[in-house]
Design a protein around this motif. Structure first.
Motif, PDB file in Angstrom:
ATOM      1  N   GLY A 392       0.796  -1.216   0.000  1.00  0.00           N
ATOM      2  CA  GLY A 392       0.000   0.000   0.000  1.00  0.00           C
ATOM      3  C   GLY A 392       0.828   1.264   0.000  1.00  0.00           C
ATOM      4  O   GLY A 392       0.395   2.295   0.524  1.00  0.00           O
ATOM      5  N   LEU A 393       2.016   1.229  -0.588  1.00  0.00           N
ATOM      6  CA  LEU A 393       2.903   2.396  -0.611  1.00  0.00           C
ATOM      7  C   LEU A 393       3.002   3.042  -1.986  1.00  0.00           C
ATOM      8  O   LEU A 393       3.459   4.181  -2.091  1.00  0.00           O
ATOM      9  N   GLY A 394       2.627   2.307  -3.049  1.00  0.00           N
ATOM     10  CA  GLY A 394       2.823   2.797  -4.408  1.00  0.00           C
ATOM     11  C   GLY A 394       2.129   4.110  -4.683  1.00  0.00           C
ATOM     12  O   GLY A 394       2.754   5.088  -5.120  1.00  0.00           O
ATOM     13  N   LEU A 395       0.824   4.177  -4.410  1.00  0.00           N
ATOM     14  CA  LEU A 395       0.078   5.409  -4.678  1.00  0.00           C
ATOM     15  C   LEU A 395       0.485   6.533  -3.735  1.00  0.00           C
ATOM     16  O   LEU A 395       0.403   7.714  -4.095  1.00  0.00           O
ATOM     17  N   ALA A 396       0.909   6.191  -2.509  1.00  0.00           N
ATOM     18  CA  ALA A 396       1.402   7.224  -1.595  1.00  0.00           C
ATOM     19  C   ALA A 396       2.669   7.875  -2.160  1.00  0.00           C
ATOM     20  O   ALA A 396       2.847   9.092  -2.066  1.00  0.00           O
ATOM     21  N   ILE A 397       3.550   7.066  -2.765  1.00  0.00           N
ATOM     22  CA  ILE A 397       4.752   7.609  -3.403  1.00  0.00           C
ATOM     23  C   ILE A 397       4.370   8.486  -4.589  1.00  0.00           C
ATOM     24  O   ILE A 397       4.949   9.555  -4.810  1.00  0.00           O
ATOM     25  N   VAL A 398       3.386   8.052  -5.357  1.00  0.00           N
ATOM     26  CA  VAL A 398       2.925   8.843  -6.501  1.00  0.00           C
ATOM     27  C   VAL A 398       2.408  10.202  -6.032  1.00  0.00           C
ATOM     28  O   VAL A 398       2.724  11.246  -6.630  1.00  0.00           O
ATOM     29  N   ARG A 399       1.612  10.225  -4.965  1.00  0.00           N
ATOM     30  CA  ARG A 399       1.064  11.483  -4.453  1.00  0.00           C
ATOM     31  C   ARG A 399       2.187  12.425  -4.021  1.00  0.00           C
ATOM     32  O   ARG A 399       2.164  13.620  -4.327  1.00  0.00           O
ATOM     33  N   ARG A 400       3.185  11.908  -3.336  1.00  0.00           N
ATOM     34  CA  ARG A 400       4.282  12.759  -2.880  1.00  0.00           C
ATOM     35  C   ARG A 400       5.091  13.302  -4.051  1.00  0.00           C
ATOM     36  O   ARG A 400       5.507  14.467  -4.041  1.00  0.00           O
ATOM     37  N   LEU A 401       5.339  12.477  -5.064  1.00  0.00           N
ATOM     38  CA  LEU A 401       6.069  12.957  -6.238  1.00  0.00           C
ATOM     39  C   LEU A 401       5.278  14.052  -6.964  1.00  0.00           C
ATOM     40  O   LEU A 401       5.849  15.062  -7.398  1.00  0.00           O
ATOM     41  N   CYS A 402       3.981  13.848  -7.091  1.00  0.00           N
ATOM     42  CA  CYS A 402       3.152  14.847  -7.769  1.00  0.00           C
ATOM     43  C   CYS A 402       3.111  16.156  -6.977  1.00  0.00           C
ATOM     44  O   CYS A 402       3.150  17.254  -7.562  1.00  0.00           O
ATOM     45  N   GLU A 403       3.035  16.079  -5.662  1.00  0.00           N
ATOM     46  CA  GLU A 403       3.049  17.292  -4.850  1.00  0.00           C
ATOM     47  C   GLU A 403       4.379  18.016  -4.992  1.00  0.00           C
ATOM     48  O   GLU A 403       4.436  19.251  -5.005  1.00  0.00           O
ATOM     49  N   LEU A 404       5.480  17.241  -5.113  1.00  0.00           N
ATOM     50  CA  LEU A 404       6.798  17.848  -5.248  1.00  0.00           C
ATOM     51  C   LEU A 404       6.918  18.648  -6.535  1.00  0.00           C
ATOM     52  O   LEU A 404       7.578  19.692  -6.570  1.00  0.00           O
ATOM     53  N   TYR A 405       6.258  18.185  -7.591  1.00  0.00           N
ATOM     54  CA  TYR A 405       6.369  18.852  -8.895  1.00  0.00           C
ATOM     55  C   TYR A 405       5.126  19.656  -9.258  1.00  0.00           C
ATOM     56  O   TYR A 405       5.014  20.131 -10.390  1.00  0.00           O
ATOM     57  N   GLY A 406       4.200  19.785  -8.331  1.00  0.00           N
ATOM     58  CA  GLY A 406       3.028  20.613  -8.590  1.00  0.00           C
ATOM     59  C   GLY A 406       1.993  19.972  -9.489  1.00  0.00           C
ATOM     60  O   GLY A 406       1.236  20.695 -10.147  1.00  0.00           O
ATOM     61  N   TRP A 407       1.965  18.653  -9.533  1.00  0.00           N
ATOM     62  CA  TRP A 407       0.960  17.964 -10.334  1.00  0.00           C
ATOM     63  C   TRP A 407      -0.211  17.560  -9.446  1.00  0.00           C
ATOM     64  O   TRP A 407      -0.095  17.489  -8.226  1.00  0.00           O
ATOM     65  N   ASP A 408      -1.326  17.266 -10.086  1.00  0.00           N
ATOM     66  CA  ASP A 408      -2.533  16.858  -9.365  1.00  0.00           C
ATOM     67  C   ASP A 408      -2.882  15.439  -9.768  1.00  0.00           C
ATOM     68  O   ASP A 408      -3.138  15.167 -10.945  1.00  0.00           O
ATOM     69  N   VAL A 409      -2.865  14.505  -8.823  1.00  0.00           N
ATOM     70  CA  VAL A 409      -3.198  13.112  -9.094  1.00  0.00           C
ATOM     71  C   VAL A 409      -4.478  12.755  -8.354  1.00  0.00           C
ATOM     72  O   VAL A 409      -4.709  13.185  -7.230  1.00  0.00           O
ATOM     73  N   SER A 410      -5.336  11.998  -9.003  1.00  0.00           N
ATOM     74  CA  SER A 410      -6.616  11.622  -8.407  1.00  0.00           C
ATOM     75  C   SER A 410      -7.100  10.304  -8.998  1.00  0.00           C
ATOM     76  O   SER A 410      -6.617   9.866 -10.048  1.00  0.00           O
ATOM     77  N   MET A 411      -8.048   9.695  -8.302  1.00  0.00           N
ATOM     78  CA  MET A 411      -8.705   8.467  -8.783  1.00  0.00           C
ATOM     79  C   MET A 411     -10.199   8.613  -8.597  1.00  0.00           C
ATOM     80  O   MET A 411     -10.656   9.257  -7.652  1.00  0.00           O
ATOM     81  N   ARG A 412     -10.924   7.981  -9.501  1.00  0.00           N
ATOM     82  CA  ARG A 412     -12.380   8.018  -9.401  1.00  0.00           C
ATOM     83  C   ARG A 412     -12.951   6.778 -10.088  1.00  0.00           C
ATOM     84  O   ARG A 412     -12.296   6.187 -10.965  1.00  0.00           O
ATOM     85  N   PRO A 413     -14.136   6.343  -9.715  1.00  0.00           N
ATOM     86  CA  PRO A 413     -14.754   5.203 -10.418  1.00  0.00           C
ATOM     87  C   PRO A 413     -15.260   5.618 -11.798  1.00  0.00           C
ATOM     88  O   PRO A 413     -15.595   6.790 -12.026  1.00  0.00           O
ATOM     89  N   ARG A 414     -15.290   4.666 -12.698  1.00  0.00           N
ATOM     90  CA  ARG A 414     -15.828   4.954 -14.030  1.00  0.00           C
ATOM     91  C   ARG A 414     -17.337   5.111 -13.948  1.00  0.00           C
ATOM     92  O   ARG A 414     -18.020   4.411 -13.204  1.00  0.00           O
ATOM     93  N   SER A 415     -17.854   6.032 -14.723  1.00  0.00           N
ATOM     94  CA  SER A 415     -19.296   6.266 -14.713  1.00  0.00           C
ATOM     95  C   SER A 415     -20.036   5.433 -15.756  1.00  0.00           C
ATOM     96  O   SER A 415     -21.232   5.192 -15.629  1.00  0.00           O
ATOM     97  N   ASP A 416     -19.296   4.968 -16.782  1.00  0.00           N
ATOM     98  CA  ASP A 416     -19.956   4.248 -17.869  1.00  0.00           C
ATOM     99  C   ASP A 416     -19.855   2.739 -17.729  1.00  0.00           C
ATOM    100  O   ASP A 416     -20.580   1.998 -18.398  1.00  0.00           O
TER     101      ASP A 416
END
Length: 434
Positions: A392-416
């Motif tokens: 359970g560390l992969g997405l946490a690492i992704v979030r920290r990297l994105c915050e470091l470079y000013g990117w916005d990462v998110s997840m959501r369920p598909r609607s279709d």
């Protein structure tokens, strides 16, 4: 929400309110005591004087009525009609009277009445002067309240500036040290008081923090050196082995897998070192990272995971997007996101779309709950159906990297349909869309 105000402001307000409250209390107490004592003295004086006048007249009928005070009248029960109409039915006692004089002026006076031995005595005492004195007293007290309030405010301003000057100086030195990046001792600049004690505590904390940061920096450098050396050996060895003419196709494929794993490990080490230092490192001169190219490389490195599953991986490039960031950082982020999509998709397809400053990873897996979308980026949190693999560390690492470079990462369920959508939106300063 608790209100936050500066200490100096609170000190000034406290002094001002204290001065106003104390002076106002003094003024109210003065008025009350004056009115109480004055009323008692006037009433007692008037009553005693009129009683004394009646006693003298009764003892000496031939002598005129004498009083220590002026404005005295004496009538009998038969001649009381000569008295002013407002006085005729008054009983023994002291009364507060108001008369309107011919010129329209209102006369305020005290009237003492005594009825004895068939005689009725009146004694009036003009208290207009007392009213004037009372008004003057009120004016003086109000002026005193205002003066003392302003004086308290001035004292509060002066004391707050003097008392809080060391605290402000301490804050200023801390800001200067942060800008200059140096750790100069604070305690020698302050007296041996509470502020000096605080400065000494900050020096001790700074020393411990500096030592801890230095240990972490040395550890990171050692780990980086010790890990990169064997990885470089693995990379160079696999490269040499791939050049051998007698390799079978199966062995050559395995060497490619080793090469990809070695490259991923190198990129991961670099990304983790950036996170440990909380340092945003830009690309080398002239190096701009193509998002679609990195996504393509990541997809190729993840294809071995879908050999035993009916899953198709597709890259759709709707536009050319480049970012001002090292390829290793983007590769680690996409590897975790695309790898998760492949791991949770048992059948169907995983689509990677690159378009307009963003990248979307769409899968046909079991999907996620809307309320769990944000939790998946926390350390130690795994999605449903993860099985026993992963920490359970992969997405946490992704979030920290994105915050470091000013990117916005998110997840959501598909609607279709079933599945989830992971999105990285690059900021305007580091993303360029053709």
């Amino acid at each position: 929400m608790q209100s936050r105000r500066k200490l100096r402001f609170r000190l000034i307000v406290s002094f001002a309110l204290f001065g106003f409250g104390l002076s106002a209390l003094f003024a109210v107490a003065s008025l009350y005591v004056r009115a109480k004592v004055e009323n008692q003295l006037i009433n007692a004086s008037l009553q005693n004087d009129v009683d004394q006048a009646i006693e003298n007249k009764n003892a000496n009928p031939d002598q005129p009525l004498r009083s220590q005070l002026i404005d005295a009248w004496l009538w009998s029960d038969r001649t009381i009609y000569k008295a002013p109409l407002a006085w005729q039915n008054l009983g023994t006692g002291v009364y507060d009277m108001h008369d309107v004089e011919p010129d329209g002026h209102v006369r305020h006076y005290k009237l003492a009445v005594s009825r004895k031995y068939g005689l009725v005595g009146f004694l009036s005492y003009d208290i207009s002067r007392e009213d004037l004195g009372k008004r003057q007293l009120i004016t003086g007290l109000v002026s005193a309240v205002v003066l003392f309030s302003l004086l308290s405010l001035a004292i509060g301003l002066w004391l707050s500036r003097k008392v809080l000057k060391p605290v402000s100086e301490l804050a200023s030195r801390l800001r200067d040290f942060r800008k200059a990046g140096r750790a100069e001792l604070l305690a020698p600049h302050f007296a041996d008081d509470e502020v000096g004690e605080l400065a000494q505590a900050l020096d001790e904390y700074s020393a411990r923090l500096t030592a801890m940061v230095e240990r972490d920096r040395e550890f990171n450098s050692d780990v980086s050196h010790e890990l990169r050396t064997p990885l470089a050996v693995i990379a160079s060895t696999t490269e040499l082995l791939q050049g051998s003419p007698d390799l079978t196709d199966k062995l050559r494929e395995r060497l490619k897998r080793i090469e990809r794993a070695s490259r991923q490990a190198t990129e991961l080490i670099e990304a983790l070192l950036l996170l440990s230092r909380a340092e945003r490192r830009g690309p080398t001169r002239g190096e701009i990272t193509d998002v679609a190219k990195v996504a393509s490389d990541v997809i190729e490195s993840q294809r071995p995971q879908v050999r035993d599953k009916p899953v198709e991986i597709e890259l759709i490039q709707k536009g050319s997007v480049t970012v001002n960031a090292p390829p290793s950082v983007l590769s680690v982020a996409l590897t975790n996101i695309i790898g998760n999509a492949i791991k949770y998709t048992l059948e169907g397809n995983v689509t990677v779309e690159v378009d307009k400053g963003r990248i979307d990873v769409i899968d046909t897996g079991p999907g996620i709950k809307p309320e769990d979308a944000e939790r998946l980026f926390q350390r130690g949190v795994r999605g449903e159906g993860a099985g026993g693999s992963g920490a359970g560390l992969g997405l946490a690492i992704v979030r920290r990297l994105c915050e470091l470079y000013g990117w916005d990462v998110s997840m959501r369920p598909r609607s279709d349909a079933n599945g989830a959508v992971a999105t990285i939106i690059f900021d305007r300063s580091s993303a360029q869309t053709a």
